[in-house]
Design a protein around this motif. Structure first.
Motif, mmCIF file in Angstrom:
data_model
loop_
_atom_site.group_PDB
_atom_site.id
_atom_site.type_symbol
_atom_site.label_atom_id
_atom_site.label_comp_id
_atom_site.label_asym_id
_atom_site.label_seq_id
_atom_site.Cartn_x
_atom_site.Cartn_y
_atom_site.Cartn_z
ATOM 1 N N SER A 75 0.814 -1.210 0.049
ATOM 2 C CA SER A 75 0.053 -0.036 0.064
ATOM 3 C C SER A 75 0.931 1.256 -0.092
ATOM 4 C CB SER A 75 -0.806 -0.093 1.171
ATOM 5 O OG SER A 75 -0.295 0.087 2.377
ATOM 6 N N VAL A 76 0.320 2.451 -0.277
ATOM 7 C CA VAL A 76 0.894 3.738 -0.227
ATOM 8 C C VAL A 76 1.502 3.731 0.974
ATOM 9 C CG1 VAL A 76 0.442 6.141 -0.047
ATOM 10 C CG2 VAL A 76 -0.477 4.813 -1.911
ATOM 11 N N ARG A 77 0.765 3.557 2.272
ATOM 12 C CA ARG A 77 1.457 3.878 3.740
ATOM 13 C C ARG A 77 2.659 2.798 3.777
ATOM 14 N NH1 ARG A 77 -3.157 2.359 7.798
ATOM 15 N NH2 ARG A 77 -4.328 3.246 6.138
ATOM 16 N N ASP A 78 2.699 1.713 3.106
ATOM 17 C CA ASP A 78 3.785 0.740 3.381
ATOM 18 C C ASP A 78 5.048 1.496 2.748
ATOM 19 O OD1 ASP A 78 2.497 -1.185 4.836
ATOM 20 O OD2 ASP A 78 1.832 -2.127 3.246
ATOM 21 N N VAL A 79 4.962 1.920 1.289
ATOM 22 C CA VAL A 79 5.753 2.433 0.798
ATOM 23 C C VAL A 79 6.491 3.452 1.287
ATOM 24 C CG1 VAL A 79 6.456 3.439 -1.722
ATOM 25 C CG2 VAL A 79 5.083 1.501 -1.441
ATOM 26 N N LEU A 80 5.481 4.434 1.615
ATOM 27 C CA LEU A 80 5.908 5.825 2.263
ATOM 28 C C LEU A 80 6.729 5.407 3.459
ATOM 29 C CD1 LEU A 80 5.963 8.774 2.640
ATOM 30 C CD2 LEU A 80 3.773 8.504 3.820
ATOM 31 N N ALA A 81 6.373 4.311 4.273
ATOM 32 C CA ALA A 81 7.096 3.974 5.513
ATOM 33 C C ALA A 81 8.295 3.733 5.390
ATOM 34 C CB ALA A 81 6.268 3.003 6.238
ATOM 35 N N GLY A 82 8.748 2.824 4.482
ATOM 36 C CA GLY A 82 10.093 2.711 4.065
ATOM 37 C C GLY A 82 11.092 3.815 3.575
ATOM 38 N N ASN A 83 10.380 4.554 2.504
ATOM 39 C CA ASN A 83 11.009 5.552 1.909
ATOM 40 C C ASN A 83 11.177 6.626 2.672
ATOM 41 O OD1 ASN A 83 11.272 4.494 -0.866
ATOM 42 N ND2 ASN A 83 9.450 5.156 -1.296
ATOM 43 N N ARG A 86 6.325 20.535 10.249
ATOM 44 C CA ARG A 86 5.067 20.899 11.243
ATOM 45 C C ARG A 86 3.960 19.886 11.294
ATOM 46 N NH1 ARG A 86 3.725 26.846 8.252
ATOM 47 N NH2 ARG A 86 6.102 27.635 8.387
ATOM 48 N N ILE A 87 4.759 18.812 10.996
ATOM 49 C CA ILE A 87 3.711 17.299 11.418
ATOM 50 C C ILE A 87 4.311 16.871 12.713
ATOM 51 C CG2 ILE A 87 3.364 15.064 10.689
ATOM 52 C CD1 ILE A 87 4.003 16.006 7.731
ATOM 53 N N GLY A 88 3.270 16.423 13.705
ATOM 54 C CA GLY A 88 3.540 15.980 15.094
ATOM 55 C C GLY A 88 4.671 14.858 14.908
ATOM 56 N N LYS A 89 5.477 14.798 15.985
ATOM 57 C CA LYS A 89 6.227 13.811 16.146
ATOM 58 C C LYS A 89 5.698 12.336 16.128
ATOM 59 C CE LYS A 89 10.422 12.461 18.669
ATOM 60 N NZ LYS A 89 11.251 12.642 20.067
ATOM 61 N N ALA A 90 4.696 12.399 16.985
ATOM 62 C CA ALA A 90 3.820 11.094 16.934
ATOM 63 C C ALA A 90 3.205 10.612 15.747
ATOM 64 C CB ALA A 90 2.554 11.020 17.851
ATOM 65 N N THR A 91 2.853 11.538 14.958
ATOM 66 C CA THR A 91 2.316 11.243 13.477
ATOM 67 C C THR A 91 3.407 10.786 12.685
ATOM 68 O OG1 THR A 91 0.493 12.976 13.648
ATOM 69 C CG2 THR A 91 1.330 12.294 11.473
ATOM 70 N N LEU A 92 4.651 11.247 12.617
ATOM 71 C CA LEU A 92 5.681 10.838 11.724
ATOM 72 C C LEU A 92 6.160 9.475 12.187
ATOM 73 C CD1 LEU A 92 8.038 14.158 11.852
ATOM 74 C CD2 LEU A 92 6.526 13.138 9.860
ATOM 75 N N SER A 93 6.147 9.173 13.612
ATOM 76 C CA SER A 93 6.516 8.050 14.178
ATOM 77 C C SER A 93 5.528 6.702 13.316
ATOM 78 C CB SER A 93 6.384 7.968 15.547
ATOM 79 O OG SER A 93 6.560 6.510 16.080
ATOM 80 N N HIS A 94 4.194 7.084 13.659
ATOM 81 C CA HIS A 94 3.187 6.180 12.847
ATOM 82 C C HIS A 94 3.439 6.037 11.492
ATOM 83 C CE1 HIS A 94 0.921 5.603 16.446
ATOM 84 N NE2 HIS A 94 0.318 6.730 16.615
ATOM 85 N N GLU A 130 6.247 6.118 9.859
ATOM 86 C CA GLU A 130 7.591 5.488 9.652
ATOM 87 C C GLU A 130 7.176 4.020 9.880
ATOM 88 O OE1 GLU A 130 11.099 6.941 11.157
ATOM 89 O OE2 GLU A 130 10.889 8.615 9.796
ATOM 90 N N ALA A 131 6.278 3.806 10.761
ATOM 91 C CA ALA A 131 5.882 2.463 11.233
ATOM 92 C C ALA A 131 4.869 1.593 10.292
ATOM 93 C CB ALA A 131 5.190 2.406 12.637
ATOM 94 N N GLY A 132 4.376 2.507 9.126
ATOM 95 C CA GLY A 132 3.460 2.131 8.319
ATOM 96 C C GLY A 132 2.053 1.911 8.917
ATOM 97 N N THR A 133 1.650 2.788 9.859
ATOM 98 C CA THR A 133 0.444 2.655 10.660
ATOM 99 C C THR A 133 -0.370 3.843 10.597
ATOM 100 O OG1 THR A 133 1.318 3.114 12.686
ATOM 101 C CG2 THR A 133 1.126 0.760 12.396
ATOM 102 N N GLY A 134 0.269 4.855 10.043
ATOM 103 C CA GLY A 134 -0.323 6.303 9.707
ATOM 104 C C GLY A 134 -1.274 6.077 8.653
ATOM 105 N N ASN A 135 -2.042 7.332 8.395
ATOM 106 C CA ASN A 135 -2.955 7.460 7.317
ATOM 107 C C ASN A 135 -2.502 8.787 6.501
ATOM 108 O OD1 ASN A 135 -5.209 7.255 5.601
ATOM 109 N ND2 ASN A 135 -6.428 8.508 6.868
ATOM 110 N N PRO A 136 -1.497 8.635 5.594
ATOM 111 C CA PRO A 136 -0.994 9.671 4.908
ATOM 112 C C PRO A 136 -2.008 10.526 3.780
ATOM 113 C CG PRO A 136 -0.162 7.739 3.717
ATOM 114 C CD PRO A 136 -0.906 7.253 5.127
ATOM 115 N N THR A 137 -1.957 11.637 3.764
ATOM 116 C CA THR A 137 -2.732 12.489 3.179
ATOM 117 C C THR A 137 -2.033 13.310 1.924
ATOM 118 O OG1 THR A 137 -2.787 14.582 4.484
ATOM 119 C CG2 THR A 137 -4.509 12.797 4.901
ATOM 120 N N ILE A 138 -2.467 13.891 1.038
ATOM 121 C CA ILE A 138 -1.738 14.908 0.245
ATOM 122 C C ILE A 138 -1.055 15.922 0.875
ATOM 123 C CG2 ILE A 138 -1.999 16.581 -1.817
ATOM 124 C CD1 ILE A 138 -4.309 14.772 -2.903
#
Length: 203
Positions: free
Chosen positions: A7-15, A35-43, A45-53
């Motif tokens: 998924s996009v989130r998996d690809v984004l996490a690794g990159n 200007r993105i929260g540290k906790a959001t960035l951590s998610h 990178e772990a592939g558990t976040g919900n990336p938006t444009i």
């Protein structure tokens, strides 16, 4: 890009992990720049976040890398078909983007997107790396770039420095368009690695 089970989130996490490591940035420093929260960035990178444009473009701006360095999968060789229904949509406040293909040509890199601006919606960007090219296919699109406004209809084209603040607005129904993002070779992440890394506390 070929459709993939990844998924996009998996690809984004690794990159994202790779980009941050190559540039020598801590999560705290990337949080400050993007200007993105540290906790959001951590998610993310772990592939558990919900990336938006908005998230992806903020990361592109903060890391000073093309969108494709964050979203690209390994390129396919030879004959390539991309089915719209098989490409995961990256959503923003007013825009749906389907990343279709990255094309390297000489010293330039192009990313091809199917772009829809939803009826009655608008998408704002503070700016990001590259040059933006948009060709309208259907609907009427309002474009504002650094305070300058233009209205586009089917077949019309606009190009501008994507580093400038810009906005897309659907003026008449849903707007269908092709978006091309263009980068110089020196803007790719692998080239940035040759520069002195940016670390916390640095200039």
């Amino acid at each position: 890009m070929e459709a993939s089970a990844e998924s996009v989130r998996d690809v984004l996490a690794g990159n994202l992990r790779r980009a941050r490591a190559e540039l020598g940035l801590s999560l705290s420093e990337l949080s400050r720049r993007s200007r993105i929260g540290k906790a959001t960035l951590s998610h993310l990178e772990a592939g558990t976040g919900n990336p938006t444009i908005e998230t992806v473009f903020s990361l592109s701006r903060a890391l000073r890398v093309p969108i494709s360095d964050l979203l690209d999968r390994p390129p396919a060789a030879g004959f390539t078909v991309v089915r719209a229904a098989e490409v995961e949509v990256l959503r923003g406040a007013g825009v749906d983007l389907r990343p279709l293909r990255g094309i390297a040509s000489g010293g330039a890199m192009f990313e091809v997107y199917d772009q829809q601006v939803r009826a009655g919606s608008r998408q704002d960007s503070l700016g990001h790396v590259g040059t933006e090219h948009t060709i309208v296919q259907a609907g009427r699109l309002g474009v504002r770039v650094d305070g300058r406004d233009v209205e586009l209809g089917p077949g019309d084209y606009v190009s501008f420095d994507a580093g400038l603040p810009h906005r897309y607005t659907a003026l008449e129904g849903t707007v269908r368009s092709v978006l091309l993002l263009q980068y110089d070779a020196g803007q790719r992440l692998h080239s940035a690695a040759a520069e002195p890394p940016h670390r916390d506390g640095g200039p």
